[in-house]
Design a protein around this motif. Sequence first.
Motif, PDB file in Angstrom:
ATOM      1  N   VAL A 118       0.870  -1.180   0.000  1.00 18.98           N
ATOM      2  CA  VAL A 118       0.000   0.000   0.000  1.00 18.98           C
ATOM      3  C   VAL A 118       0.903   1.225   0.000  1.00 18.98           C
ATOM      4  CG1 VAL A 118      -1.812   1.267   1.216  1.00 18.98           C
ATOM      5  CG2 VAL A 118      -1.761  -1.243   1.331  1.00 18.98           C
ATOM      6  N   ARG A 119       0.644   2.150  -0.913  1.00 14.58           N
ATOM      7  CA  ARG A 119       1.431   3.387  -1.001  1.00 14.58           C
ATOM      8  C   ARG A 119       0.498   4.598  -0.900  1.00 14.58           C
ATOM      9  NH1 ARG A 119       3.150   0.543  -5.546  1.00 14.58           N
ATOM     10  NH2 ARG A 119       2.250   2.102  -6.920  1.00 14.58           N
ATOM     11  N   ARG A 120       1.032   5.675  -0.378  1.00 10.09           N
ATOM     12  CA  ARG A 120       0.272   6.928  -0.319  1.00 10.09           C
ATOM     13  C   ARG A 120       0.098   7.483  -1.723  1.00 10.09           C
ATOM     14  NH1 ARG A 120      -0.422   9.519   4.858  1.00 10.09           N
ATOM     15  NH2 ARG A 120      -0.447   7.747   6.280  1.00 10.09           N
ATOM     16  N   ALA A 121      -1.058   8.079  -1.955  1.00 11.47           N
ATOM     17  CA  ALA A 121      -1.359   8.721  -3.237  1.00 11.47           C
ATOM     18  C   ALA A 121      -1.985  10.078  -2.928  1.00 11.47           C
ATOM     19  CB  ALA A 121      -2.292   7.860  -4.064  1.00 11.47           C
ATOM     20  N   GLY A 122      -1.147  11.062  -2.703  1.00 14.18           N
ATOM     21  CA  GLY A 122      -1.637  12.387  -2.358  1.00 14.18           C
ATOM     22  C   GLY A 122      -2.040  12.466  -0.895  1.00 14.18           C
ATOM     23  N   ASP A 123      -2.813  13.488  -0.548  1.00 16.89           N
ATOM     24  CA  ASP A 123      -3.204  13.735   0.844  1.00 16.89           C
ATOM     25  C   ASP A 123      -4.353  12.851   1.313  1.00 16.89           C
ATOM     26  OD1 ASP A 123      -1.312  15.716   0.935  1.00 16.89           O
ATOM     27  OD2 ASP A 123      -2.736  17.344   0.503  1.00 16.89           O
ATOM     28  N   ARG A 124      -5.134  12.318   0.366  1.00 20.69           N
ATOM     29  CA  ARG A 124      -6.339  11.592   0.770  1.00 20.69           C
ATOM     30  C   ARG A 124      -6.449  10.210   0.155  1.00 20.69           C
ATOM     31  NH1 ARG A 124     -11.035  14.777  -0.998  1.00 20.69           N
ATOM     32  NH2 ARG A 124     -12.124  13.081   0.001  1.00 20.69           N
ATOM     33  N   GLY A 125      -5.385   9.730  -0.502  1.00 17.39           N
ATOM     34  CA  GLY A 125      -5.508   8.461  -1.198  1.00 17.39           C
ATOM     35  C   GLY A 125      -4.449   7.448  -0.832  1.00 17.39           C
ATOM     36  N   LEU A 126      -4.814   6.175  -1.027  1.00 21.53           N
ATOM     37  CA  LEU A 126      -3.907   5.054  -0.869  1.00 21.53           C
ATOM     38  C   LEU A 126      -4.002   4.197  -2.117  1.00 21.53           C
ATOM     39  CD1 LEU A 126      -4.809   4.096   2.810  1.00 21.53           C
ATOM     40  CD2 LEU A 126      -2.689   5.197   2.032  1.00 21.53           C
ATOM     41  N   LEU A 127      -2.861   3.818  -2.664  1.00 24.86           N
ATOM     42  CA  LEU A 127      -2.815   2.977  -3.847  1.00 24.86           C
ATOM     43  C   LEU A 127      -2.417   1.576  -3.401  1.00 24.86           C
ATOM     44  CD1 LEU A 127      -3.248   3.323  -6.897  1.00 24.86           C
ATOM     45  CD2 LEU A 127      -0.776   3.553  -7.122  1.00 24.86           C
ATOM     46  N   VAL A 128      -3.308   0.623  -3.640  1.00 23.40           N
ATOM     47  CA  VAL A 128      -3.135  -0.733  -3.136  1.00 23.40           C
ATOM     48  C   VAL A 128      -2.843  -1.671  -4.303  1.00 23.40           C
ATOM     49  CG1 VAL A 128      -4.168  -2.552  -1.728  1.00 23.40           C
ATOM     50  CG2 VAL A 128      -4.884  -0.169  -1.395  1.00 23.40           C
ATOM     51  N   GLU A 129      -1.722  -2.414  -4.219  1.00 25.83           N
ATOM     52  CA  GLU A 129      -1.395  -3.409  -5.239  1.00 25.83           C
ATOM     53  C   GLU A 129      -2.411  -4.540  -5.155  1.00 25.83           C
ATOM     54  OE1 GLU A 129       1.144  -3.214  -7.462  1.00 25.83           O
ATOM     55  OE2 GLU A 129       1.794  -1.286  -6.655  1.00 25.83           O
ATOM     56  N   ALA A 130      -2.817  -5.077  -6.312  1.00 25.68           N
ATOM     57  CA  ALA A 130      -3.831  -6.132  -6.298  1.00 25.68           C
ATOM     58  C   ALA A 130      -3.666  -7.054  -7.489  1.00 25.68           C
ATOM     59  CB  ALA A 130      -5.224  -5.509  -6.318  1.00 25.68           C
ATOM     60  N   ALA A 131      -3.692  -8.363  -7.231  1.00 22.35           N
ATOM     61  CA  ALA A 131      -3.682  -9.342  -8.318  1.00 22.35           C
ATOM     62  C   ALA A 131      -5.028  -9.328  -9.034  1.00 22.35           C
ATOM     63  CB  ALA A 131      -3.392 -10.735  -7.767  1.00 22.35           C
ATOM     64  N   SER A 132      -6.091  -9.094  -8.280  1.00 23.74           N
ATOM     65  CA  SER A 132      -7.443  -9.005  -8.842  1.00 23.74           C
ATOM     66  C   SER A 132      -8.087  -7.721  -8.329  1.00 23.74           C
ATOM     67  CB  SER A 132      -8.280 -10.225  -8.440  1.00 23.74           C
ATOM     68  OG  SER A 132      -9.604 -10.082  -8.911  1.00 23.74           O
ATOM     69  N   PRO A 133      -7.886  -6.596  -9.052  1.00 25.89           N
ATOM     70  CA  PRO A 133      -8.406  -5.318  -8.571  1.00 25.89           C
ATOM     71  C   PRO A 133      -9.915  -5.318  -8.315  1.00 25.89           C
ATOM     72  CG  PRO A 133      -6.825  -4.942 -10.321  1.00 25.89           C
ATOM     73  CD  PRO A 133      -7.079  -6.421 -10.274  1.00 25.89           C
ATOM     74  N   HIS A 134     -10.686  -6.019  -9.143  1.00 28.08           N
ATOM     75  CA  HIS A 134     -12.145  -6.009  -8.958  1.00 28.08           C
ATOM     76  C   HIS A 134     -12.548  -6.768  -7.704  1.00 28.08           C
ATOM     77  CE1 HIS A 134     -12.900  -3.967 -12.699  1.00 28.08           C
ATOM     78  NE2 HIS A 134     -12.033  -4.773 -13.273  1.00 28.08           N
ATOM     79  N   ALA A 135     -11.845  -7.870  -7.403  1.00 25.65           N
ATOM     80  CA  ALA A 135     -12.133  -8.628  -6.184  1.00 25.65           C
ATOM     81  C   ALA A 135     -11.767  -7.797  -4.954  1.00 25.65           C
ATOM     82  CB  ALA A 135     -11.377  -9.951  -6.186  1.00 25.65           C
ATOM     83  N   LEU A 136     -10.623  -7.102  -5.009  1.00 27.70           N
ATOM     84  CA  LEU A 136     -10.226  -6.262  -3.882  1.00 27.70           C
ATOM     85  C   LEU A 136     -11.201  -5.104  -3.706  1.00 27.70           C
ATOM     86  CD1 LEU A 136      -8.331  -5.578  -1.583  1.00 27.70           C
ATOM     87  CD2 LEU A 136      -6.869  -4.376  -3.227  1.00 27.70           C
ATOM     88  N   ARG A 137     -11.624  -4.505  -4.794  1.00 31.80           N
ATOM     89  CA  ARG A 137     -12.608  -3.409  -4.706  1.00 31.80           C
ATOM     90  C   ARG A 137     -13.869  -3.890  -4.020  1.00 31.80           C
ATOM     91  NH1 ARG A 137     -17.027  -1.625  -8.084  1.00 31.80           N
ATOM     92  NH2 ARG A 137     -17.356   0.610  -7.837  1.00 31.80           N
ATOM     93  N   ALA A 138     -14.350  -5.074  -4.406  1.00 29.17           N
ATOM     94  CA  ALA A 138     -15.563  -5.628  -3.787  1.00 29.17           C
ATOM     95  C   ALA A 138     -15.353  -5.871  -2.295  1.00 29.17           C
ATOM     96  CB  ALA A 138     -15.956  -6.929  -4.483  1.00 29.17           C
ATOM     97  N   ALA A 139     -14.165  -6.372  -1.918  1.00 27.09           N
ATOM     98  CA  ALA A 139     -13.872  -6.627  -0.502  1.00 27.09           C
ATOM     99  C   ALA A 139     -13.813  -5.327   0.291  1.00 27.09           C
ATOM    100  CB  ALA A 139     -12.557  -7.394  -0.374  1.00 27.09           C
ATOM    101  N   ILE A 140     -13.226  -4.285  -0.293  1.00 23.45           N
ATOM    102  CA  ILE A 140     -13.146  -2.994   0.392  1.00 23.45           C
ATOM    103  C   ILE A 140     -14.545  -2.422   0.601  1.00 23.45           C
ATOM    104  CG2 ILE A 140     -12.353  -0.594   0.182  1.00 23.45           C
ATOM    105  CD1 ILE A 140      -9.885  -1.753  -1.349  1.00 23.45           C
ATOM    106  N   LEU A 141     -15.363  -2.479  -0.432  1.00 30.09           N
ATOM    107  CA  LEU A 141     -16.725  -1.959  -0.307  1.00 30.09           C
ATOM    108  C   LEU A 141     -17.521  -2.750   0.726  1.00 30.09           C
ATOM    109  CD1 LEU A 141     -17.531  -1.242  -4.063  1.00 30.09           C
ATOM    110  CD2 LEU A 141     -17.014   0.437  -2.268  1.00 30.09           C
ATOM    111  N   ALA A 142     -17.351  -4.069   0.733  1.00 29.70           N
ATOM    112  CA  ALA A 142     -18.077  -4.922   1.693  1.00 29.70           C
ATOM    113  C   ALA A 142     -17.618  -4.670   3.123  1.00 29.70           C
ATOM    114  CB  ALA A 142     -17.890  -6.393   1.325  1.00 29.70           C
ATOM    115  N   ALA A 143     -16.337  -4.315   3.305  1.00 30.50           N
ATOM    116  CA  ALA A 143     -15.801  -4.087   4.648  1.00 30.50           C
ATOM    117  C   ALA A 143     -16.304  -2.785   5.256  1.00 30.50           C
ATOM    118  CB  ALA A 143     -14.274  -4.090   4.609  1.00 30.50           C
ATOM    119  N   ASP A 144     -16.858  -1.895   4.419  1.00 31.15           N
ATOM    120  CA  ASP A 144     -17.402  -0.620   4.899  1.00 31.15           C
ATOM    121  C   ASP A 144     -16.419   0.099   5.827  1.00 31.15           C
ATOM    122  OD1 ASP A 144     -19.356   1.344   4.954  1.00 31.15           O
ATOM    123  OD2 ASP A 144     -20.373   0.489   6.698  1.00 31.15           O
ATOM    124  N   LEU A 145     -15.197   0.275   5.332  1.00 30.71           N
ATOM    125  CA  LEU A 145     -14.142   0.884   6.129  1.00 30.71           C
ATOM    126  C   LEU A 145     -14.436   2.356   6.390  1.00 30.71           C
ATOM    127  CD1 LEU A 145     -11.153  -0.760   4.231  1.00 30.71           C
ATOM    128  CD2 LEU A 145     -12.096  -1.438   6.449  1.00 30.71           C
TER     129      LEU A 145
END
Length: 197
Positions: A4-31
């Motif tokens: 995970v790397r910082r992307a500006g003041d409000r963002g994080l860039l996360v490496e992912a083998a399956s970006p769509h699966a990770l996106r779904a997991a992040i949304l489901a986690a309701d962080l």
Amino acid sequence: MREVRRAGDRGLLVEAASPHALRAAILAADLPGVTDVVPGEATVLVVASGGLELLERRLRDLEAGDEAPAGRSVEIPVVYDGADLAEVAELTGLSVAEVVARYGAAEYTVAYLGFSPGFGYLTGLDPALRVPRRSTPRTSVPAGSVAMAGPYTAVYPSASPGGWRLLGRTDLVLWDVRRDPPSLLGPGDRVRFVPSR
């Protein structure tokens, strides 16, 4: 543990083998604090209102499968009269009819959006159709142009410069600010191109 790397003041860039699966997991986690989750080719951009240090730790260890949830199915009607269709046939060693048949036989997936609003980078292109970008980009490609370059295909949502090979055109509106959401295509959607005449 993922990178995970910082992307500006409000963002994080996360490496992912399956970006769509990770996106779904992040949304489901309701962080807490997450305001947007944007998949890319091999990363996911997570935008948050604050609390990046805690969010970074949570994202490093978040469980995500390899399979992404299926997106919507979208059919795009195409008139195959593109300025580069004959050249694509020549470059691939196929006839124009074979190029059209192979192109239309595939089901594509919207990997991510970029370049311009509503421009979806679609994966799933038949390897036999993969050709490089034009050596000289056009100064203006009309909205609705169906094009491909390298491993991707796309529809230009608005008139813009571009160096992709033009296969045809569609009358579908890919980007409309009066629509909710404005983009016809979203990450993970499945797309088929259907000859319209």
